[in-house]
Design an enzyme around this catalytic site. Sequence first.
Site, short mmCIF file in Angstrom:
data_model
loop_
_atom_site.label_atom_id
_atom_site.label_comp_id
_atom_site.label_asym_id
_atom_site.label_seq_id
_atom_site.Cartn_x
_atom_site.Cartn_y
_atom_site.Cartn_z
N SER A 21 -29.69 -41.10 -79.76
CA SER A 21 -29.26 -40.26 -78.79
C SER A 21 -30.29 -39.18 -78.06
O SER A 21 -29.90 -37.98 -77.60
CB SER A 21 -28.26 -39.07 -79.57
OG SER A 21 -28.99 -38.70 -80.55
N ASN A 104 -25.37 -34.82 -90.31
CA ASN A 104 -24.10 -34.60 -89.86
C ASN A 104 -23.61 -33.48 -89.74
O ASN A 104 -22.98 -33.03 -89.02
CB ASN A 104 -23.20 -35.51 -90.97
CG ASN A 104 -23.54 -37.07 -91.09
OD1 ASN A 104 -24.22 -37.73 -90.32
ND2 ASN A 104 -22.88 -37.54 -91.89
N THR A 149 6.24 -24.43 -49.62
CA THR A 149 6.54 -25.25 -50.67
C THR A 149 6.65 -26.79 -50.10
O THR A 149 7.38 -26.82 -48.86
CB THR A 149 8.14 -24.88 -51.32
OG1 THR A 149 8.94 -25.07 -50.47
CG2 THR A 149 8.02 -23.38 -51.79
N HIS A 150 6.64 -27.51 -50.84
CA HIS A 150 6.48 -28.99 -50.47
C HIS A 150 5.43 -29.36 -49.22
O HIS A 150 5.76 -30.14 -48.12
CB HIS A 150 7.65 -29.31 -49.97
CG HIS A 150 8.70 -29.33 -51.03
ND1 HIS A 150 9.10 -30.12 -51.90
CD2 HIS A 150 9.58 -28.23 -51.27
CE1 HIS A 150 10.09 -29.90 -52.80
NE2 HIS A 150 10.37 -28.47 -52.42
N SER A 271 -22.15 -33.42 -39.16
CA SER A 271 -22.10 -35.08 -39.30
C SER A 271 -23.50 -35.61 -38.73
O SER A 271 -23.80 -35.01 -37.83
CB SER A 271 -20.77 -35.37 -38.70
OG SER A 271 -21.05 -36.76 -38.21
N LYS A 277 -18.92 -31.41 -35.67
CA LYS A 277 -18.36 -31.41 -36.99
C LYS A 277 -18.97 -30.15 -38.05
O LYS A 277 -19.96 -29.99 -38.16
CB LYS A 277 -18.58 -32.85 -37.67
CG LYS A 277 -17.82 -33.65 -37.33
CD LYS A 277 -16.15 -33.75 -37.85
CE LYS A 277 -16.06 -34.53 -39.09
NZ LYS A 277 -14.79 -34.47 -39.65
N ASN A 279 -17.69 -29.89 -41.85
CA ASN A 279 -17.06 -30.41 -42.82
C ASN A 279 -17.11 -29.32 -44.21
O ASN A 279 -18.35 -28.76 -44.75
CB ASN A 279 -17.46 -31.81 -43.38
CG ASN A 279 -17.47 -32.66 -42.36
OD1 ASN A 279 -16.74 -32.88 -41.46
ND2 ASN A 279 -18.55 -33.70 -42.02
N GLU A 284 -14.92 -30.10 -51.03
CA GLU A 284 -14.70 -31.26 -51.23
C GLU A 284 -15.44 -31.81 -52.73
O GLU A 284 -14.70 -32.39 -53.57
CB GLU A 284 -15.21 -32.20 -50.19
CG GLU A 284 -14.74 -32.22 -49.01
CD GLU A 284 -15.32 -33.19 -47.73
OE1 GLU A 284 -15.29 -34.38 -48.25
OE2 GLU A 284 -15.35 -32.57 -46.87
N TYR A 311 -17.95 -39.01 -90.76
CA TYR A 311 -18.83 -39.32 -89.67
C TYR A 311 -19.07 -40.63 -89.38
O TYR A 311 -18.94 -41.56 -90.16
CB TYR A 311 -20.28 -38.68 -89.96
CG TYR A 311 -21.08 -38.77 -88.72
CD1 TYR A 311 -21.17 -37.65 -87.82
CD2 TYR A 311 -22.00 -39.93 -88.55
CE1 TYR A 311 -22.01 -37.83 -86.64
CE2 TYR A 311 -22.59 -39.74 -87.37
CZ TYR A 311 -22.70 -39.05 -86.68
OH TYR A 311 -23.29 -39.11 -85.24
N GLN A 316 -21.31 -39.23 -81.78
CA GLN A 316 -22.50 -39.04 -80.77
C GLN A 316 -21.95 -39.13 -79.44
O GLN A 316 -22.79 -38.50 -78.29
CB GLN A 316 -23.66 -39.98 -81.08
CG GLN A 316 -24.98 -39.88 -80.19
CD GLN A 316 -25.95 -40.98 -80.95
OE1 GLN A 316 -26.54 -40.68 -82.00
NE2 GLN A 316 -26.36 -41.83 -80.10
N1 ARG Z 1 -27.42 -38.24 -83.33
C1 ARG Z 1 -26.30 -38.17 -83.92
C2 ARG Z 1 -25.35 -37.36 -83.14
O1 ARG Z 1 -25.45 -36.91 -82.21
C3 ARG Z 1 -26.60 -37.12 -85.14
C4 ARG Z 1 -26.01 -37.49 -86.51
C5 ARG Z 1 -26.32 -38.61 -87.00
N2 ARG Z 1 -25.92 -39.12 -88.22
C6 ARG Z 1 -26.14 -40.03 -88.87
N3 ARG Z 1 -25.76 -40.36 -89.94
N4 ARG Z 1 -26.79 -41.33 -88.13
O2 ARG Z 1 -24.14 -37.42 -83.52
#
Ligand code: ARG
Length: 494
Positions: A21, A104, A149-150, A271, A277, A279, A284, A311, A316
């Site tokens: 991550s 965790n 409405t509509h 444009s 134009k 826009n 948007e 967990y 993640q």
């Molecule tokens: N990178 C993990 C996450 O974002 C952190 C926790 C990872 N825990 C593990 N037991 N590998 O959730």
Amino acid sequence: MDIRGPRLRKPSDEALAFTSSMADDGRIARQVILVNLAHMAALVRAGEVDRKLGAKCVKFLVGASAEIPPGAKSEDFHQQLEQAAVDSLGVETAGFLNYGKSRNDQVATAIRMELRGSVLALVGSVVGLQSALLSQASKNGAVLVPGYTHLQRAQPATFAHHLFAHFDAFQRDAERALQLYARVNLSPMGSAAMAGTSVKLDRRYVAGLLGFHGLVRNAMDAVSSRDVAVEALSCATIAALDASRLAEELILWSSAEFGFVELADAYAASSSIMPQKKNAVAAEMARAKAGSVMGGLVAACAILKALPYSYNLDLQEVTPHLWRAMDDVTATLGVLAGMVASASLRKGRLDSAVHGDGSTAVALANYLVRERGVSFRQAHAMVGALVRASADTGAPLQEVAASRLAHVSAGFGKKVSVDRGTIEGLLDPARFLEGVATEGGANPRSIAKELRLREGDIASTRSSLSELKARLAASERRLRATTLGLAREVKSGD
Ligand code: ARG
């Protein structure tokens, strides 16, 4: 020493890149460092870690960088930070950092800490847009606009009435986000992997240092659940939907077909081929972002569905959707605030739109009920027949009504007539609105009062916001003071 230990051989580069991550952890890195600081302070306070060792760890963490260099290879920032501490302080010292905690509970805590700021930013941008809506209401609120409405002309309204309608939806968005904040602001720390820990940690002390107002009580729930992320994504989605409806109206109202609003050039683009134009590109994108934000909600729900406790690394995958959605909706609301505040009304176009299109016809029906004792359904039919005759002949409704009401009403079994002056008065849009008697209706006389009510809403959201921000800042100062005090105990040369 490699903190991953000897249990497994090296992961493949491909698998590590796939499961890491690191690319997204920059968002929570600062919070992860703070969590480590608070945890170490609690370990030392409980006598679980020698004060001198703890002080060295704290000193390292105080100087640790939350920048993640591109291409850094690690499972996540949690691992990288601990590895860096071990590399720098040695494993006899930094090896206590993860005593009594797990990634965790740490990641669940860091997400909640970061989310607090994102929720407050969302509320801040909601209130910014609300005040832009009110500034238009106080400038142009009395201007009459067609109500739809509509997407067919329905009844006239004041511009303020229309702006207040959007304002009130955003008010609920702000309230919803502030209610969510209370559920976000609870600490998972002390849950460790999922069962809690034999290490004598005072969970409430850690929670206090990190600015939480309570605990996620059950350790397994604390590490397994991401419902606050889903709730934040829901809040973001609802606010983005509200924003996209406003954006759509800005696009429609600024088109040649409506021509009710002139947007500031600052929010438009031209444009590359059509020199004429203009826009409404910012609107948007605001409309489109609602789709992305909603996609984040759906993605999070799909990832969490049927995930066994506790967990799993699947969790993640939820987090990047959360940050993207929170940032998108906050940016959307910010841009819309500028668009709304800088837009001007094309009053001539609005004036011709509200006059002479029969959109006040119900006033004539109500008059027949009130003054002539006709039932509403009969009156509705009589006026409907007059409108039809007006459409067939091309003559204005007031003329047709004046000349044919007696004949038409006789056909419905109750002959009534009303003089032309009265009919004209009834059908006049300004008079129509002055006749609105119900609270929350579009009567121009209520604009000032409705405006004041909403200024009160804004003031109360702003005061909740600044109180929550002040509490967060104070808790961070407390954490810094506690940990800096400890870090200073490290003697030079130690
Ligand atoms: N990178 C993990 C996450 O974002 C952190 C926790 C990872 N825990 C593990 N037991 N590998 O959730």
